[in-house]
Design an enzyme around this catalytic site. Structure first.
Site, PDB file in Angstrom:
ATOM      1  N   CYS A 166      -2.990   0.271   9.664  1.00 50.74           N
ATOM      2  CA  CYS A 166      -4.020  -0.638   9.146  1.00 50.74           C
ATOM      3  C   CYS A 166      -5.022  -1.066  10.208  1.00 50.74           C
ATOM      4  CB  CYS A 166      -3.387  -1.908   8.591  1.00 50.74           C
ATOM      5  SG  CYS A 166      -1.796  -1.669   7.840  1.00 50.74           S
TER       6      CYS A 166
ATOM      7  N   HIS B 199       0.827  -1.208   0.000  1.00 49.15           N
ATOM      8  CA  HIS B 199       0.000   0.000   0.000  1.00 49.15           C
ATOM      9  C   HIS B 199       0.863   1.259   0.000  1.00 49.15           C
ATOM     10  CE1 HIS B 199      -3.427  -2.406   2.038  1.00 49.15           C
ATOM     11  NE2 HIS B 199      -3.849  -2.068   0.835  1.00 49.15           N
TER      12      HIS B 199
HETATM   13  C1  CIR Z   1      -3.563  -7.675   3.180  1.00 47.23           C
HETATM   14  O1  CIR Z   1      -2.704  -8.143   2.435  1.00 47.23           O
HETATM   15  O2  CIR Z   1      -4.571  -7.129   2.756  1.00 47.23           O
HETATM   16  C2  CIR Z   1      -3.345  -7.791   4.675  1.00 47.23           C
HETATM   17  N1  CIR Z   1      -2.655  -9.003   4.968  1.00 47.23           N
HETATM   18  C3  CIR Z   1      -2.579  -6.590   5.191  1.00 47.23           C
HETATM   19  C4  CIR Z   1      -3.350  -5.319   5.057  1.00 47.23           C
HETATM   20  C5  CIR Z   1      -2.601  -4.148   5.587  1.00 47.23           C
HETATM   21  N2  CIR Z   1      -3.400  -2.970   5.534  1.00 47.23           N
HETATM   22  C6  CIR Z   1      -2.923  -1.745   5.357  1.00 47.23           C
HETATM   23  O3  CIR Z   1      -1.747  -1.561   5.076  1.00 47.23           O
HETATM   24  N3  CIR Z   1      -3.775  -0.726   5.409  1.00 47.23           N
END
Ligand code: CIR
Length: 263
Positions: free
Chosen positions: A255, A168
């Site tokens: 997140c 991201h």
């Molecule tokens: C994913 O790959 O979607 C999750 N394992 C990690 C999401 C992390 N979210 C973020 O950076 N906002």
């Protein structure tokens, strides 16, 4: 200068499910330890409360292994919330599960009609604009839909690019104050922060770029001492939180919460 981009009264988090051991990840470095993940999550919630935020902790959703990463499901602003459309198919239902909680708090909740995709991890709200990084999870259609959804609230949405191989946009940057960002050199080198003051994370400490400014403090993942010192030297109060288990499934400290102000 207004401080709406980092003054928050409320946050929403969601308890890690046991199924988080199956969370998405780019590289397998082993599964998170469920007990430790829960302890870290509890400490994270406490840190948000100590920063002056009222925190809702939603029940775990076992059917969605990544559902602890609530940031990806919505964009919360003073005027209202926008329910997003995650680009990872296994995560799409998480937004639908978040929508009723937003409706309980906000009088105005908007939904993107699609077909684009956009995840909250790609959205950085600063005092003057909303930057959205195109990534594997966020496409130009999704960004255009967000721009339309926000037009009458007066926000400028600027499309930028998440570095290749980075999950991201905010895996590589965070807001320190209304016009100062913490960034990896690989992202700041793209020129997307022209006009901002940039504090670079130290080489080898890239995960530290995912931090959050909440009221008077910056919550940073522990284990990145050179960067933490740089942020302190730039005049910020740093609180370190353990995040090793989330990092195994590519999750940073941003997140784990939706942060917003209802006043
Ligand atoms: C994913 O790959 O979607 C999750 N394992 C990690 C999401 C992390 N979210 C973020 O950076 N906002």
């Amino acid at each position: 200068m207004s401080e709406r981009s980092f003054r928050f009264t409320h946050a929403i988090t969601r308890r890690p499910p046991i199924s988080a051991v199956h969370g998405l990840r780019a590289k397998d470095v082993g599964n998170p330890d469920s007990d430790l993940l829960m302890r870290h999550h509890n400490a994270y919630v406490l840190a948000l409360r100590q920063a002056g935020v009222e925190v809702s902790v939603l029940d775990a959703l076992e059917e969605f292994p990544d559902s602890l990463f609530v940031e990806d499901t919505a964009l919360c602003l003073r005027e209202g919330a926008v329910v997003l459309r995650p680009g990872a198919p296994s995560r799409f239902g998480e937004s639908m599960a978040m929508a009723p909680h937003l409706r309980a708090l906000y009088s105005e909740v908007r939904e993107l009609a699609g077909p684009g995709f956009i995840e909250g991890g790609d959205i950085l709200t600063t005092e003057s604009e909303i930057l959205v990084g195109r990534s594997e999870r966020t496409n130009s259609e999704g960004i255009a839909e967000l721009r339309d959804a926000l037009a009458d609230w007066g926000y400028t949405v600027r499309e930028v690019v998440t570095p290749p191989g980075v999950l991201h946009f905010k895996s590589d940057c965070s807001l320190l104050d209304g016009s100062t960002v913490l960034s990896t050199p690989r992202l700041s080198a793209s020129g997307c922060f022209e006009g901002y003051t940039v504090v670079d994370v130290a080489e080898g400490e890239e995960p530290a770029a995912n931090s959050i400014r909440v009221n008077d403090v910056v919550l940073m993942p522990s284990g990145f001492p050179v960067t933490a010192q740089r942020v302190r030297s730039a005049g910020f109060v740093v609180i370190e939180v353990e995040n090793s288990e989330c990092q195994k499934i590519d999750g940073g400290v941003s997140c784990l919460s939706l942060r917003f102000s209802l006043s």
